[in-house]
Structure formats: C-alpha cells, structure tokens
Design a protein around this motif. Structure first.
Motif, PDB file in Angstrom:
ATOM      1  N   MET A   1      57.761  50.536  43.282  1.00  0.00           N
ATOM      2  CA  MET A   1      56.959  50.369  42.045  1.00  0.00           C
ATOM      3  C   MET A   1      57.934  50.989  40.906  1.00  0.00           C
ATOM      4  SD  MET A   1      53.376  51.846  42.716  1.00  0.00           S
ATOM      5  CE  MET A   1      52.401  51.591  44.216  1.00  0.00           C
ATOM      6  N   GLN A   2      57.823  50.531  39.742  1.00  0.00           N
ATOM      7  CA  GLN A   2      58.563  50.760  38.626  1.00  0.00           C
ATOM      8  C   GLN A   2      57.593  51.583  37.784  1.00  0.00           C
ATOM      9  OE1 GLN A   2      60.645  47.608  36.965  1.00  0.00           O
ATOM     10  NE2 GLN A   2      61.830  47.150  38.653  1.00  0.00           N
ATOM     11  N   LEU A   3      57.243  52.788  38.287  1.00  0.00           N
ATOM     12  CA  LEU A   3      56.487  53.586  37.355  1.00  0.00           C
ATOM     13  C   LEU A   3      57.155  54.984  36.986  1.00  0.00           C
ATOM     14  CD1 LEU A   3      53.199  53.200  39.604  1.00  0.00           C
ATOM     15  CD2 LEU A   3      53.837  52.277  37.458  1.00  0.00           C
ATOM     16  N   LYS A   4      58.343  55.087  37.228  1.00  0.00           N
ATOM     17  CA  LYS A   4      59.007  56.517  36.832  1.00  0.00           C
ATOM     18  C   LYS A   4      58.910  56.535  35.506  1.00  0.00           C
ATOM     19  CE  LYS A   4      63.353  58.970  37.639  1.00  0.00           C
ATOM     20  NZ  LYS A   4      62.698  60.398  37.356  1.00  0.00           N
ATOM     21  N   ASP A   5      58.506  57.608  34.721  1.00  0.00           N
ATOM     22  CA  ASP A   5      58.551  57.884  33.463  1.00  0.00           C
ATOM     23  C   ASP A   5      57.442  57.104  32.690  1.00  0.00           C
ATOM     24  OD1 ASP A   5      60.638  59.926  33.685  1.00  0.00           O
ATOM     25  OD2 ASP A   5      62.000  58.222  33.417  1.00  0.00           O
ATOM     26  N   LYS A   6      56.230  56.886  33.495  1.00  0.00           N
ATOM     27  CA  LYS A   6      55.272  56.034  32.824  1.00  0.00           C
ATOM     28  C   LYS A   6      54.034  56.820  32.953  1.00  0.00           C
ATOM     29  CE  LYS A   6      57.739  51.987  32.467  1.00  0.00           C
ATOM     30  NZ  LYS A   6      57.937  51.313  31.254  1.00  0.00           N
ATOM     31  N   VAL A   7      53.122  56.632  31.967  1.00  0.00           N
ATOM     32  CA  VAL A   7      51.742  57.197  32.333  1.00  0.00           C
ATOM     33  C   VAL A   7      50.801  56.421  32.704  1.00  0.00           C
ATOM     34  CG1 VAL A   7      49.918  58.361  30.992  1.00  0.00           C
ATOM     35  CG2 VAL A   7      52.272  58.702  30.220  1.00  0.00           C
ATOM     36  N   SER A   8      50.149  56.869  33.948  1.00  0.00           N
ATOM     37  CA  SER A   8      48.933  56.201  34.698  1.00  0.00           C
ATOM     38  C   SER A   8      47.522  56.750  34.597  1.00  0.00           C
ATOM     39  CB  SER A   8      49.704  55.929  36.154  1.00  0.00           C
ATOM     40  OG  SER A   8      50.890  55.360  36.418  1.00  0.00           O
ATOM     41  N   ILE A   9      46.827  55.810  34.206  1.00  0.00           N
ATOM     42  CA  ILE A   9      45.389  56.264  34.222  1.00  0.00           C
ATOM     43  C   ILE A   9      44.637  55.927  35.307  1.00  0.00           C
ATOM     44  CG2 ILE A   9      43.231  56.502  32.725  1.00  0.00           C
ATOM     45  CD1 ILE A   9      45.183  56.047  30.266  1.00  0.00           C
ATOM     46  N   ILE A  10      44.245  56.687  35.944  1.00  0.00           N
ATOM     47  CA  ILE A  10      43.571  56.340  37.254  1.00  0.00           C
ATOM     48  C   ILE A  10      42.163  56.701  37.214  1.00  0.00           C
ATOM     49  CG2 ILE A  10      43.120  56.454  39.899  1.00  0.00           C
ATOM     50  CD1 ILE A  10      46.164  55.447  39.144  1.00  0.00           C
ATOM     51  N   LEU A  23      48.036  59.807  43.846  1.00  0.00           N
ATOM     52  CA  LEU A  23      49.102  60.580  44.495  1.00  0.00           C
ATOM     53  C   LEU A  23      50.237  59.880  44.777  1.00  0.00           C
ATOM     54  CD1 LEU A  23      49.839  63.135  46.204  1.00  0.00           C
ATOM     55  CD2 LEU A  23      48.681  62.205  47.976  1.00  0.00           C
ATOM     56  N   ARG A  24      50.080  58.473  45.090  1.00  0.00           N
ATOM     57  CA  ARG A  24      51.328  57.675  45.230  1.00  0.00           C
ATOM     58  C   ARG A  24      51.924  57.348  43.764  1.00  0.00           C
ATOM     59  NH1 ARG A  24      55.670  56.372  47.188  1.00  0.00           N
ATOM     60  NH2 ARG A  24      56.367  54.474  47.375  1.00  0.00           N
ATOM     61  N   PHE A  25      51.254  57.153  42.841  1.00  0.00           N
ATOM     62  CA  PHE A  25      51.895  57.082  41.608  1.00  0.00           C
ATOM     63  C   PHE A  25      52.822  58.299  41.213  1.00  0.00           C
ATOM     64  CE2 PHE A  25      49.380  53.294  39.291  1.00  0.00           C
ATOM     65  CZ  PHE A  25      49.457  52.524  40.414  1.00  0.00           C
ATOM     66  N   ALA A  31      53.533  60.005  35.269  1.00  0.00           N
ATOM     67  CA  ALA A  31      52.525  61.171  34.855  1.00  0.00           C
ATOM     68  C   ALA A  31      51.144  60.505  35.025  1.00  0.00           C
ATOM     69  CB  ALA A  31      53.022  61.525  33.568  1.00  0.00           C
ATOM     70  N   VAL A  32      50.153  61.356  35.759  1.00  0.00           N
ATOM     71  CA  VAL A  32      49.097  60.596  36.246  1.00  0.00           C
ATOM     72  C   VAL A  32      47.907  61.233  35.333  1.00  0.00           C
ATOM     73  CG1 VAL A  32      47.550  60.200  37.948  1.00  0.00           C
ATOM     74  CG2 VAL A  32      50.019  59.991  38.386  1.00  0.00           C
ATOM     75  N   VAL A  33      46.815  60.657  35.103  1.00  0.00           N
ATOM     76  CA  VAL A  33      45.595  61.165  34.297  1.00  0.00           C
ATOM     77  C   VAL A  33      44.616  60.381  35.189  1.00  0.00           C
ATOM     78  CG1 VAL A  33      44.197  61.245  32.468  1.00  0.00           C
ATOM     79  CG2 VAL A  33      46.517  60.940  31.901  1.00  0.00           C
ATOM     80  N   VAL A  34      43.960  61.628  35.956  1.00  0.00           N
ATOM     81  CA  VAL A  34      42.902  61.136  36.821  1.00  0.00           C
ATOM     82  C   VAL A  34      41.424  61.434  36.291  1.00  0.00           C
ATOM     83  CG1 VAL A  34      41.758  61.572  39.027  1.00  0.00           C
ATOM     84  CG2 VAL A  34      44.346  61.816  38.735  1.00  0.00           C
ATOM     85  N   ALA A  35      40.759  60.393  36.225  1.00  0.00           N
ATOM     86  CA  ALA A  35      39.232  60.315  35.509  1.00  0.00           C
ATOM     87  C   ALA A  35      38.367  59.853  36.728  1.00  0.00           C
ATOM     88  CB  ALA A  35      39.202  59.323  34.329  1.00  0.00           C
ATOM     89  N   ASP A  36      37.366  60.832  36.627  1.00  0.00           N
ATOM     90  CA  ASP A  36      36.152  60.546  37.792  1.00  0.00           C
ATOM     91  C   ASP A  36      34.911  61.316  37.359  1.00  0.00           C
ATOM     92  OD1 ASP A  36      34.576  60.590  40.274  1.00  0.00           O
ATOM     93  OD2 ASP A  36      36.517  60.203  41.313  1.00  0.00           O
TER      94      ASP A  36
END
Length: 56
Positions: A1-10, A23-25, A31-36
C-alpha cells in the motif's frame, strides 16, 4: 500500500475489520483517524496517546 505520509480516516475502527484495517494502515506509515459510535471500546493500535473527541 502506498499510504506512507497520508492521512487515513477509518469509520467503525474500534473493533473488527475496521480496527484491523486501521492497524494495518498505521503499520505502513499512514496517520490514522479512527471514528466509531461505540464509545466503550478503545483502539489499542495507537503509537502515541490519542485525543478523544465526541462529535455530535
């Protein structure tokens, strides 16, 4: 995956497939933002203390 230095919203990231994806991202450098909606669960994959905010 090419997610280095990206922001992911889960969404739904406190448990199950969402938590596994978050966790994988993070492992590949995102950088991971987790919403639940489930406030009882804590995402334990954070590499540093998380800031919790309730968004209504």
């Amino acid at each position: 995956m090419q997610l280095k230095d990206k922001v992911s919203i889960i969404t739904g990231g406190a448990s199950g497939f969402g938590a596994a994806g978050a966790l994988r991202f993070a492992q590949v450098g995102s950088a991971v933002v987790v919403a639940d909606l489930n406030e009882e669960l804590e995402w334990v994959g954070a590499s540093r203390p998380a800031e919790r905010r309730r968004l209504d």
